[in-house]
Design an enzyme around this catalytic site. Structure first.
Site, PDB file in Angstrom:
ATOM      1  N   SER A  10     -11.657   2.674  -1.096  1.00 29.39           N
ATOM      2  CA  SER A  10     -11.044   2.959   0.206  1.00 29.39           C
ATOM      3  C   SER A  10     -12.125   3.260   1.241  1.00 29.39           C
ATOM      4  O   SER A  10     -12.947   4.167   1.058  1.00 29.39           O
ATOM      5  CB  SER A  10     -10.110   4.163   0.082  1.00 29.39           C
ATOM      6  OG  SER A  10      -9.762   4.603   1.384  1.00 29.39           O
ATOM      7  N   HIS A  35      -9.496  -1.193   0.240  1.00 27.49           N
ATOM      8  CA  HIS A  35      -8.299  -0.493   0.717  1.00 27.49           C
ATOM      9  C   HIS A  35      -8.561   0.043   2.126  1.00 27.49           C
ATOM     10  O   HIS A  35      -9.546   0.755   2.357  1.00 27.49           O
ATOM     11  CB  HIS A  35      -7.991   0.639  -0.263  1.00 27.49           C
ATOM     12  CG  HIS A  35      -6.747   1.403   0.001  1.00 27.49           C
ATOM     13  ND1 HIS A  35      -5.512   1.018  -0.475  1.00 27.49           N
ATOM     14  CD2 HIS A  35      -6.540   2.566   0.677  1.00 27.49           C
ATOM     15  CE1 HIS A  35      -4.603   1.912  -0.114  1.00 27.49           C
ATOM     16  NE2 HIS A  35      -5.202   2.859   0.596  1.00 27.49           N
ATOM     17  N   ASP A  37      -6.946   2.234   5.274  1.00 24.16           N
ATOM     18  CA  ASP A  37      -5.913   3.229   5.574  1.00 24.16           C
ATOM     19  C   ASP A  37      -5.611   3.278   7.061  1.00 24.16           C
ATOM     20  O   ASP A  37      -6.462   3.669   7.861  1.00 24.16           O
ATOM     21  CB  ASP A  37      -6.380   4.605   5.087  1.00 24.16           C
ATOM     22  CG  ASP A  37      -6.343   4.682   3.568  1.00 24.16           C
ATOM     23  OD1 ASP A  37      -5.251   4.496   3.006  1.00 24.16           O
ATOM     24  OD2 ASP A  37      -7.403   4.909   2.958  1.00 24.16           O
ATOM     25  N   MET A  39      -3.507   5.072   9.887  1.00 25.69           N
ATOM     26  CA  MET A  39      -2.776   6.325  10.150  1.00 25.69           C
ATOM     27  C   MET A  39      -2.500   6.438  11.640  1.00 25.69           C
ATOM     28  O   MET A  39      -3.365   6.095  12.454  1.00 25.69           O
ATOM     29  CB  MET A  39      -3.618   7.519   9.698  1.00 25.69           C
ATOM     30  CG  MET A  39      -4.047   7.444   8.244  1.00 25.69           C
ATOM     31  SD  MET A  39      -4.910   8.942   7.768  1.00 25.69           S
ATOM     32  CE  MET A  39      -5.472   8.477   6.113  1.00 25.69           C
ATOM     33  N   HIS A  68      -2.865  -0.183   3.893  1.00 26.62           N
ATOM     34  CA  HIS A  68      -1.889   0.878   3.607  1.00 26.62           C
ATOM     35  C   HIS A  68      -1.431   1.465   4.938  1.00 26.62           C
ATOM     36  O   HIS A  68      -2.188   2.160   5.608  1.00 26.62           O
ATOM     37  CB  HIS A  68      -2.595   1.917   2.717  1.00 26.62           C
ATOM     38  CG  HIS A  68      -1.775   3.118   2.391  1.00 26.62           C
ATOM     39  ND1 HIS A  68      -2.330   4.246   1.811  1.00 26.62           N
ATOM     40  CD2 HIS A  68      -0.449   3.392   2.527  1.00 26.62           C
ATOM     41  CE1 HIS A  68      -1.380   5.152   1.626  1.00 26.62           C
ATOM     42  NE2 HIS A  68      -0.240   4.665   2.052  1.00 26.62           N
ATOM     43  N   MET A  70       0.278   3.999   6.948  1.00 25.26           N
ATOM     44  CA  MET A  70       0.844   5.356   6.996  1.00 25.26           C
ATOM     45  C   MET A  70       1.269   5.588   8.439  1.00 25.26           C
ATOM     46  O   MET A  70       0.668   6.379   9.176  1.00 25.26           O
ATOM     47  CB  MET A  70      -0.213   6.372   6.544  1.00 25.26           C
ATOM     48  CG  MET A  70      -0.413   6.360   5.042  1.00 25.26           C
ATOM     49  SD  MET A  70      -1.965   7.131   4.561  1.00 25.26           S
ATOM     50  CE  MET A  70      -3.041   5.743   4.819  1.00 25.26           C
ATOM     51  N   MET A 139       1.430   7.719  -4.134  1.00 25.28           N
ATOM     52  CA  MET A 139       0.480   8.695  -3.595  1.00 25.28           C
ATOM     53  C   MET A 139       0.366   9.880  -4.554  1.00 25.28           C
ATOM     54  O   MET A 139       1.377  10.474  -4.935  1.00 25.28           O
ATOM     55  CB  MET A 139       0.950   9.217  -2.227  1.00 25.28           C
ATOM     56  CG  MET A 139       0.969   8.204  -1.105  1.00 25.28           C
ATOM     57  SD  MET A 139      -0.587   7.359  -0.786  1.00 25.28           S
ATOM     58  CE  MET A 139      -1.722   8.739  -0.526  1.00 25.28           C
ATOM     59  N   ASP A 177      -3.061   6.253  -5.358  1.00 25.72           N
ATOM     60  CA  ASP A 177      -3.912   6.551  -4.211  1.00 25.72           C
ATOM     61  C   ASP A 177      -3.981   8.051  -3.986  1.00 25.72           C
ATOM     62  O   ASP A 177      -2.966   8.687  -3.692  1.00 25.72           O
ATOM     63  CB  ASP A 177      -3.313   5.836  -2.983  1.00 25.72           C
ATOM     64  CG  ASP A 177      -4.198   5.890  -1.765  1.00 25.72           C
ATOM     65  OD1 ASP A 177      -5.322   6.405  -1.851  1.00 25.72           O
ATOM     66  OD2 ASP A 177      -3.748   5.401  -0.701  1.00 25.72           O
TER      67      ASP A 177
HETATM   68  C1  DX5 Z   1      -5.137   9.163   1.849  1.00 22.66           C
HETATM   69  C2  DX5 Z   1      -5.396   7.687   1.798  1.00 22.66           C
HETATM   70  C3  DX5 Z   1      -6.269   7.282   0.690  1.00 22.66           C
HETATM   71  C4  DX5 Z   1      -7.640   7.909   0.694  1.00 22.66           C
HETATM   72  C5  DX5 Z   1      -7.877   8.327  -0.720  1.00 22.66           C
HETATM   73  O1  DX5 Z   1      -4.089   9.427   2.703  1.00 22.66           O
HETATM   74  O2  DX5 Z   1      -4.195   6.951   1.697  1.00 22.66           O
HETATM   75  O3  DX5 Z   1      -6.380   5.875   0.566  1.00 22.66           O
HETATM   76  O4  DX5 Z   1      -8.683   7.066   1.094  1.00 22.66           O
HETATM   77  O5  DX5 Z   1      -9.019   9.074  -0.716  1.00 22.66           O
HETATM   78  P1  DX5 Z   1      -9.564   9.824  -1.998  1.00 22.66           P
HETATM   79  O6  DX5 Z   1      -9.825   8.812  -3.047  1.00 22.66           O
HETATM   80  O7  DX5 Z   1     -10.797  10.454  -1.445  1.00 22.66           O
HETATM   81  O8  DX5 Z   1      -8.521  10.841  -2.392  1.00 22.66           O
HETATM   82 ZN    ZN Z   2      -4.446   4.774   1.153  1.00 23.01          ZN
END
Ligand code: DX5
Ligand code: ZN
Length: 220
Positions: A10, A35, A37, A39, A68, A70, A139, A177
């Site tokens: 990620s 990956h 993210d 947000m 992903h 969010m 998650m 994740d």
């Molecule tokens: C968190 C993200 C993850 C994040 C995971 O909300 O969706 O993809 O990068 O990070 P680690 O592996 O550090 O928990």
């Molecule tokens: Zn993620």
């Protein structure tokens, strides 16, 4: 059924001032996925990247982009993420009351479609949509930040999802994740995970390429 398992590093824990360097590390490791993210500061209390950055990354790599979302109202912007070049796209069940419509749009565009579940959301929330999915993203932290502590009580949910998928004879990956690393990966593999997302365990390590290779070896 024995399935191939993948590590998805990620970018959230990489240096946002030099994302290309992070992409090159992932390529050097031999990983197939990366990956990303997204947000929005509403669905989760943090704000990251959107379609322009994904489009820019698409231009510099042929790694499969696992995006992903969010975000609230993902149905309003999935087309933008498809156009930006996402290969895999996941939306949260908690954010979209019309999952079947959104998933169908992603798959009709020829991309792999996933549904993500927060730690407090039961497996049953995705049971009816499983036949339409390419993957479920479970998650194991509350989404929003990298480097959080793995929530072990999510493990039975992963097992329940694996049972439901196998019982229905479906070809659906389970991605996990949050807090994934050498300490948590063996239990996740045993529970039926086939894609492991890892941020801090990769980009927080002194040698991210070695960290990816070590985690990949543990997945096999
Ligand atoms: C968190 C993200 C993850 C994040 C995971 O909300 O969706 O993809 O990068 O990070 P680690 O592996 O550090 O928990
Ligand atoms: Zn993620």
């Amino acid at each position: 059924m024995s399935r191939k398992r993948y590590l998805a590093p990620s970018l959230l824990s990489a240096d946002f001032a030099n994302l290309e360097a992070a992409v090159r590390l992932v390529e050097a490791s031999g990983a197939a996925l990366i990956h990303l993210d997204v947000m929005d500061g509403h669905f989760v209390p943090n704000l990251t990247i959107g379609p322009p950055v994904i489009r820019a990354l698409r231009r510099i790599t042929s790694l499969r982009l696992d995006v992903h979302l969010m975000i609230a109202h993902p149905e309003r912007s999935v087309d933008d993420y498809i156009a930006a070049g996402a290969d895999m796209l996941s939306v949260h069940v908690e954010a979209d009351p019309h999952l079947h419509r959104t998933i169908t749009r992603i798959r009709d565009a020829g991309r792999r479609a996933g549904v993500a579940l927060n730690p407090a959301t039961p497996a049953a929330a995705v049971e009816e949509i499983l036949p339409w999915l390419d993957f479920v993203l479970v998650m194991t932290v509350n989404p929003g930040f990298g480097g959080q502590k793995f929530i072990p009580t999510v493990l039975p949910k992963i097992r329940a999802l694996r049972d439901a998928i196998d019982r229905q004879g479906l070809d659906v990956d389970i991605s996990v994740d949050g807090g994934v690393g050498p300490d948590t990966l063996p239990r996740l593999v045993e529970a039926g995970v086939t894609i492991a997302v890892a941020g801090a365990a990769v980009f927080g390590a002194p040698d991210p390429v070695a960290a990816i290779r070590d985690l990949q070896a543990m997945l096999q």
